[in-house]
Write a protein that holds these residues in place. Structure first.
Motif, short mmCIF file in Angstrom:
data_model
loop_
_atom_site.label_atom_id
_atom_site.label_comp_id
_atom_site.label_asym_id
_atom_site.label_seq_id
_atom_site.Cartn_x
_atom_site.Cartn_y
_atom_site.Cartn_z
N GLN B 3 0.75 -1.13 0.08
CA GLN B 3 -0.10 -0.04 0.05
C GLN B 3 0.97 1.42 -0.05
OE1 GLN B 3 -2.51 -0.02 3.28
NE2 GLN B 3 -4.25 1.04 2.27
N ILE B 4 1.92 1.16 0.96
CA ILE B 4 2.89 2.36 0.74
C ILE B 4 3.59 2.70 -0.45
CG2 ILE B 4 5.24 3.19 1.91
CD1 ILE B 4 4.16 1.68 4.53
N LEU B 5 3.98 1.43 -1.21
CA LEU B 5 4.53 1.45 -2.46
C LEU B 5 3.56 2.01 -3.46
CD1 LEU B 5 6.80 -1.54 -2.66
CD2 LEU B 5 7.59 0.65 -2.33
N ALA B 6 2.28 1.76 -3.22
CA ALA B 6 1.30 2.17 -4.16
C ALA B 6 0.99 3.60 -4.13
CB ALA B 6 0.00 1.62 -4.18
N ARG B 7 1.12 4.00 -2.83
CA ARG B 7 1.01 5.61 -2.56
C ARG B 7 2.06 6.40 -3.17
NH1 ARG B 7 0.35 5.52 3.23
NH2 ARG B 7 -1.57 4.06 3.03
N ILE B 8 3.37 5.80 -2.82
CA ILE B 8 4.51 6.75 -3.46
C ILE B 8 4.25 6.68 -4.86
CG2 ILE B 8 7.00 6.55 -3.59
CD1 ILE B 8 7.00 4.80 -1.02
N ASP B 9 4.02 5.47 -5.59
CA ASP B 9 3.91 5.44 -7.09
C ASP B 9 2.87 6.42 -7.45
OD1 ASP B 9 4.62 4.17 -9.43
OD2 ASP B 9 2.61 3.58 -9.47
N THR B 10 1.69 6.56 -6.81
CA THR B 10 0.79 7.58 -7.16
C THR B 10 1.23 9.05 -6.91
OG1 THR B 10 -0.83 6.15 -6.39
CG2 THR B 10 -1.63 7.95 -6.94
N LEU B 11 1.89 9.21 -5.76
CA LEU B 11 2.47 10.52 -5.65
C LEU B 11 3.65 10.94 -6.80
CD1 LEU B 11 2.68 12.94 -3.76
CD2 LEU B 11 4.82 11.67 -2.64
N LEU B 12 4.36 10.07 -7.08
CA LEU B 12 5.50 10.49 -7.97
C LEU B 12 4.73 10.60 -9.49
CD1 LEU B 12 8.21 7.89 -7.35
CD2 LEU B 12 8.03 10.33 -6.68
N ARG B 13 3.83 10.18 -9.71
CA ARG B 13 2.95 10.16 -10.87
C ARG B 13 2.06 11.27 -11.04
NH1 ARG B 13 1.26 4.87 -14.04
NH2 ARG B 13 2.80 3.47 -13.46
N GLY B 14 2.00 12.19 -9.97
CA GLY B 14 1.12 13.25 -9.87
C GLY B 14 -0.39 13.18 -9.46
N GLY B 15 -0.71 11.92 -8.87
CA GLY B 15 -1.96 11.55 -8.94
C GLY B 15 -2.57 12.28 -7.53
N PHE B 16 -1.77 12.61 -6.46
CA PHE B 16 -2.59 13.39 -5.31
C PHE B 16 -2.35 15.16 -5.69
CE2 PHE B 16 -0.83 9.58 -3.17
CZ PHE B 16 -1.98 8.91 -3.19
N GLY B 30 -3.70 12.25 2.87
CA GLY B 30 -3.48 12.78 4.26
C GLY B 30 -2.04 12.76 4.31
N ALA B 31 -1.79 13.85 5.36
CA ALA B 31 -0.35 14.02 6.03
C ALA B 31 0.28 12.82 6.54
CB ALA B 31 -0.34 15.24 7.09
N SER B 32 -0.51 12.12 7.40
CA SER B 32 -0.06 10.94 8.18
C SER B 32 0.26 10.00 6.95
CB SER B 32 -0.93 10.14 9.10
OG SER B 32 -2.27 10.29 8.57
N ASP B 33 -0.40 9.68 5.95
CA ASP B 33 0.13 8.86 4.69
C ASP B 33 1.21 9.36 4.15
OD1 ASP B 33 -2.66 7.57 5.15
OD2 ASP B 33 -3.83 8.48 3.60
N LEU B 34 1.25 10.58 3.85
CA LEU B 34 2.56 10.81 3.27
C LEU B 34 3.86 10.78 4.27
CD1 LEU B 34 1.20 14.23 1.79
CD2 LEU B 34 2.10 12.38 0.50
N ALA B 35 3.60 11.14 5.49
CA ALA B 35 4.65 10.79 6.34
C ALA B 35 5.10 9.22 6.47
CB ALA B 35 4.24 11.15 7.79
N ILE B 36 4.11 8.47 6.49
CA ILE B 36 4.36 6.96 6.42
C ILE B 36 4.97 6.43 5.24
CG2 ILE B 36 3.41 4.70 6.45
CD1 ILE B 36 1.25 6.04 8.41
N ALA B 37 4.84 7.27 4.03
CA ALA B 37 5.62 6.83 2.93
C ALA B 37 7.04 7.37 2.94
CB ALA B 37 4.55 7.45 1.72
N ALA B 38 7.22 8.52 3.47
CA ALA B 38 8.54 9.23 3.22
C ALA B 38 9.59 8.83 4.28
CB ALA B 38 8.38 10.69 3.78
#
Lengths: 216, 233
Positions: B3-16, B30-38
């Motif tokens: 899930q974290i990897l998918a979130r990072i992928d979406t972010l890098l693709r500009g999805g958020f 969410g900020a917590s989602d981003l923090a958990i990914a970073a």
């Protein structure tokens, strides 16, 4: 042979707008081409162990350098919004690496002949550097052809390609330094890694330049 | 993890950070989602960076690895904490639609992109760590990778700010408020980030030096980089 021809000419199954990757048979030929040049390169001192080591080192040099840079390639292409084309990008890189190996194999006879007249080990090293440069240029031609439609569709691919090249060259130079000797100094025993080989190509070059400029 | 990897992928693709959402002042993650990914991304790079101490051995090598892998995410977190208020104030002064929460999300998104790029340099850092003795070279290599990934993270932020400010003016945003906000803030971010790195040192761990969590207060980042360059020769 027709697959090799298609790969070099970037046509047919390896045309820029196709999607085929080299079959296992073609991949084996590409690796064998790298092995061949390595073997010829290592034959300078006419010692079997060095021939074997150098043969293994050429595919290792190209393959491991690419693997080390792969995560960054993925990240850069994703950030640039090029992720949907990533398969085509990977294909372009694999095929251009194939071109480098095949070009090296084509230059192997020239290297073998050159060795007959190269008495100085350092000259042999420089000569091989020139051969690698020529093969790299051939790889660039191939990469340029395969990237052309990608860049036409999205000019950001140019940045992605340049970022890859910069990192790949940076890593490959150090990889070559770590994997040396490739030619094998006849006055030293044959070894896979040179004794005390672990070091840094850039630090050595910087020190050389510094000394050449009169620094201490 | 997936899930974290998918979130990072979406972010890098500009999805958020779609321009339509940003123009409304919204960052749709969410900020917590981003923090958990970073955090894991920073930790991964920290592991590669701390490998230098492990390769050199000696007492405290393992501790240096732990310290470095914790310090890299901490560096980004602290830089964010210090620079977020100024970004918020500057963007509010420029009348952006970003609330404080969405400014935090946007900055966290940029930091996550920064960390993702940095982590992607990890294998290269690992390779040079395995093959290089030169401590000054490793410092400069890491500075270069932090700088490269920082530039990508800031480019991401700049693009997002362009989208935030675009509907305000109807003119190319890069020439107006977004650009002014960004230029002013980037200077703050770069200096704070660099100096934060200096405060949290050692990251690599000087050979033959005993392990320290933090070094004594001394000099600054820019002088240290210059000295590393000179020591390279």
């Amino acid at each position: 042979m027709s697959a090799i021809d298609d790969l070099l000419r970037a046509r047919g199954r390896f045309a820029p707008d196709a999607s085929d990757l080299p079959t296992p048979g073609t991949q084996a030929v590409i690796v064998a081409a790298g092995l061949l040049y390595g073997a010829v390169m290592g034959s300078y001192g006419l010692r079997a162990p060095q021939v074997l080591y150098s043969a293994l080192k050429v595919p290792l040099l190209l393959g491991v350098s690419a693997l080390v840079c792969l995560p960054n390639l993925l990240a850069v292409n994703t950030v640039l919004g090029l992720r949907d084309d990533f398969r085509a990008v990977l294909r372009a890189l694999v095929l251009s690496q194939g071109t480098v190996c095949l070009s090296l194999a084509a230059l192997a006879p020239i290297t073998a002949v050159a060795y007959l007249s190269l008495a100085d080990y350092n000259n042999a090293v420089v000569f091989n550097g020139g051969m690698f440069l020529l093969a790299a240029l051939a790889g660039q031609i191939s990469l340029g052809r395969l990237y052309r439609p990608l860049i036409a569709a999205n000019p950001r691919h140019r940045l992605g390609r340049n970022a890859w090249l910069a990192l790949y060259v940076f890593v490959a130079i150090q990889m070559a330094w770590v994997l040396r000797p490739f030619v094998g100094n006849p006055e030293l025993p044959s070894r896979f890694f040179r004794e005390g080989a672990w070091g840094n190509a850039y630090v050595e070059v910087a020190a050389l330049v510094w000394r050449a400029l009169g620094g201490r | 993890m997936r899930q974290i990897l998918a979130r990072i992928d979406t972010l890098l693709r500009g999805g958020f950070t779609e321009p339509e959402q940003l123009s409304l002042g919204r960052v749709s993650v969410g900020a917590s989602d981003l923090a958990i990914a970073a955090a894991p991304l920073g930790l991964v790079y920290g592991l590669f960076m701390g490998l230098y101490a492990v390769m050199r051995g000696g007492p405290g090598a393992g501790l240096q690895l732990v310290a470095t892998s914790l310090k890299v995410p901490l560096l980004f977190l602290l830089t964010l904490v210090v620079t977020l208020p100024s970004l918020y104030v500057l963007s509010a002064l420029a009348r952006s639609r970003l609330s404080f929460l969405h400014t935090l999300r946007l900055l966290l998104a940029a930091v996550t992109v920064n960390c993702a790029l940095l982590a992607s340099f990890g294998p290269v850092t690992g390779f040079f760590t395995l093959s290089t003795e030169s401590y000054p070279f490793m410092i400069l290599l890491n500075v270069a990778f932090f700088a490269c990934s920082g530039i990508v993270g800031l480019s991401f932020l700049r693009k997002a700010l362009d989208a935030v400010f675009a509907p305000e003016t109807g003119t190319p945003a890069s020439q107006t408020a977004a650009s002014q906000v960004f230029r002013a803030w980037i200077l703050i971010y770069a200096i704070v980030g660099a100096q934060m790195g200096w405060i949290l040192r050692p990251f690599i761990g000087a050979p033959n030096a005993p392990f320290q969590w933090f070094r004594a207060r001394d000099s600054n980042f820019f002088v240290a980089v210059w000295e590393s360059l000179l020591r390279l020769f």
